[in-house]
Write an enzyme that holds these catalytic residues in place. Structure first.
Site, PDB file in Angstrom:
ATOM      1  N   SER A 284       0.855  -1.168   0.000  1.00 50.85           N
ATOM      2  CA  SER A 284       0.000   0.000   0.000  1.00 50.85           C
ATOM      3  C   SER A 284       0.890   1.215   0.000  1.00 50.85           C
ATOM      4  CB  SER A 284      -0.890   0.015   1.227  1.00 50.85           C
ATOM      5  OG  SER A 284      -0.093   0.316   2.346  1.00 50.85           O
ATOM      6  N   LYS A 285       0.256   2.378   0.033  1.00 49.27           N
ATOM      7  CA  LYS A 285       1.025   3.625   0.014  1.00 49.27           C
ATOM      8  C   LYS A 285       2.020   3.671   1.159  1.00 49.27           C
ATOM      9  CE  LYS A 285      -2.244   6.494  -2.219  1.00 49.27           C
ATOM     10  NZ  LYS A 285      -3.027   7.644  -2.308  1.00 49.27           N
ATOM     11  N   ARG A 286       1.662   2.993   2.223  1.00 48.61           N
ATOM     12  CA  ARG A 286       2.503   2.990   3.401  1.00 48.61           C
ATOM     13  C   ARG A 286       3.949   2.586   3.096  1.00 48.61           C
ATOM     14  NH1 ARG A 286      -0.384  -0.679   5.531  1.00 48.61           N
ATOM     15  NH2 ARG A 286       1.255  -2.231   5.447  1.00 48.61           N
ATOM     16  N   HIS A 287       4.118   1.717   2.117  1.00 47.35           N
ATOM     17  CA  HIS A 287       5.457   1.178   1.877  1.00 47.35           C
ATOM     18  C   HIS A 287       6.365   2.141   1.146  1.00 47.35           C
ATOM     19  CE1 HIS A 287       3.055  -2.420   2.599  1.00 47.35           C
ATOM     20  NE2 HIS A 287       4.124  -2.758   3.260  1.00 47.35           N
TER      21      HIS A 287
END
Ligand code: GLU
Length: 538
Positions: A284-287
């Site tokens: 996800s964007k988190r990565h």
């Protein structure tokens, strides 16, 4: 037990990528597409793009173009698939305009390659299954099915459709349809016994038929779901290896039974592992996920703009060959510790058997490292050619530069090749080369030009005058001139080079000072030194 798959056969290799144009594609989809492409290319076969657009309500404008651009950018273009005329026949409102210049002139012998253009073929197959008693119409309304599902939930048992219409006469069902009653078509799964599937990576799995539904193969809107459409197309398009994501494993027995009911040969089934972030969680964007999400695409007013992989390549400066190498290693390895493997090496090392069943990890740091390696390995000319557009994007070079501007930019770029990990870094690394005067930060001026007061001004002015006399203008002669002046002023090491560096570049770090000065040329160097002398005088 019924033999439901054949493990090996001798057919020309044909693989496919079968995305749905319903949004931008996850990097995992491209990794799986790359595996398919590698299998086809390794064995001299064909790679097909089939667009799975039976869920018309979910088609997102722009996603088709984005998908094709990404494949092109990555260099995994299809041998058969959407062409100019099949795309021209699509509803532009729904699919968005696709630039015809990115499309081939011919689609291939087994088209059309849009499922929405193959409905007649699906009807034919559905008719065959109905006539052979292998499928049936079912008339439950959505409410009835919901009520059955609720009962199952209350009893805490998995919901399985009760097969109420399985043995209804086809004639009677057709009458009801003729009277306008809505219906779906369901496939008759075996009601009991083992179902055997074979996946090239996981081997044989035995499934219990009593846990399986008679699944829908034609929805009430008349469109077939994935389960039917994909099976028919894979057969008709002579696909030898169905390589798809492992999220399809739970419905694998359905597909195997359907192929068998149709009397077709099973393809080689391969379920590629999913792609996770370095924390082993779904991407996800988190990565850090710039590389995952890319600078684009974006949904603007419900329309997908830009595209993912070509964004990584054209805007962020990842090299397509580095991306291919990186993606190939997500869930596959050559079996030794090789990592940097150009395409020819990938092709010879790639084998289906070596695809892992454990999830692959998308490690953005590794991608950056690998991209740096590929950039360093480029020939100077190649590096310069690829980097120049990034200088143009940054407006450091005009859109139509003249020969001198290109030559000057090339020399500046060459000095940075060793250090660059993404091509988009070249503008920040070389921007001081281009203007008449660089930007001098107050801190550098205070630390290196004003420190030492008038002696620094005198030193820089002496450097300027010795440089103004040298012949020829090259790194060695520049170095001699600067060093000799430094010695006259009793300066050593940093005291000797640093003020000169700050004077001519505005920076405290950068490529080798003498090669930088040599690259910059006499006129620019002297102009900058003269300006720095003024700054040093305060
Ligand atoms: N349209 C399906 C998807 O996008 C394709 C799966 C397959 O490759 O068979 O997930």
């Amino acid at each position: 037990m019924t033999e439901l798959t054949s493990d090996s056969f001798d057919r020309p290799v044909r693989t496919r990528f079968a995305p749905s144009p319903t949004g931008f594609l996850h990097v995992g989809a491209f990794r799986t597409a790359l595996f398919s492409w590698l299998v086809a290319k390794k064995f001299g076969g064909q790679f097909i793009l089939r667009v799975e657009d039976t869920d018309q309500a979910r088609v997102v404008p722009g996603s088709l173009e984005s998908l094709i651009r990404s494949m092109q950018a990555l260099g995994i273009m299809y041998d058969e698939g959407p062409d100019k005329s099949s795309v021209a026949a699509l509803d532009v409102q729904k699919y968005g305009a696709v630039d015809p210049s990115i499309l081939p002139d011919f689609d291939g012998e087994y088209g059309p390659y849009f499922q929405s253009q193959r409905l007649t073929r699906y009807s034919e197959v559905l008719e065959q299954l109905l006539e052979e008693g292998k499928a049936y119409y079912a008339f439950e309304t959505q409410e009835e099915l919901d009520a059955q599902r609720a009962v199952a939930m209350a009893r805490k048992i998995p919901f399985l459709y009760n097969r109420r219409y399985r043995d209804f006469s086809l004639g009677e069902s057709r009458d009801r349809i003729a009277r306008g009653e809505p219906a779906v078509i369901r496939f008759k799964m075996p009601v009991s016994g083992p179902i055997r599937t074979v996946d090239a990576l996981r081997g044989e799995t035995i499934w219990d038929a009593t846990t399986m539904d008679d699944f829908i193969i034609q929805k009430s809107d008349g469109f077939p779901p994935y389960h039917l459409a994909a099976i028919v197309d894979d057969h008709d398009m002579l696909i030898s290896h169905v390589l798809r994501g492992e999220e399809w494993i739970p419905s694998f027995p359905k597909h195997v039974c359907l192929v068998q009911a149709l009397g077709w040969e099973q393809p080689i089934w391969i379920h590629a592992p999913s792609v996770l972030g370095t924390d082993k969680k779904k991407l996800s964007k988190r990565h850090g996920a710039k590389p995952l999400i890319g600078p684009v695409p974006e949904l603007k007013d419900g329309e997908l703009t830009g595209d993912f992989l070509s964004g990584l390549i054209n805007q962020e400066g990842y090299l397509p060959e580095a991306l291919v190498n990186f993606l190939a290693l997500i869930g596959w390895s050559p079996g030794d510790d090789r990592e940097v493997m150009p395409l020819s090496e990938l092709l010879s090392a790639f084998s289906v058997e070596a695809i892992s069943t454990a999830p692959g990890i998308f490690d953005a740091d590794k991608l950056l490292w690998m991209n740096g390696v590929y950039i360093r390995n480029l020939s100077r000319e190649d590096f310069v050619q690829r980097a120049l557009p990034f200088l143009q994007n940054a407006k450091l070079l005009p859109d139509n530069p003249n020969i001198e501007e290109v030559t000057y930019a090339s020399v500046a770029l060459e000095l940075e090749q060793e250090r660059v990990k993404r091509l988009d870094e070249v503008s920040a690394l070389t921007d001081f080369f281009f203007p008449e005067l660089p930007v001098y930060s107050e801190k550098s001026v205070a630390n290196w030009l004003r420190k030492g007061g008038m002696t620094t001004a005198a030193y820089l002015s002496a450097v300027a005058s010795s440089l103004s006399n040298i012949e020829p203008w090259n790194e060695t002669v520049v170095e001699q001139a600067v060093r000799n002046t430094g010695i006259e002023f009793n300066r050593e090491k940093g005291e000797l080079t640093h003020p000169v560096r700050v004077a001519v570049t505005g920076r405290e770090t950068g490529p080798g000072l003498f090669e930088t000065i040599a690259a910059m040329g006499k006129k620019r160097t002297l102009t900058r030194l003269a300006h720095a002398v003024e700054l040093a005088r305060g």
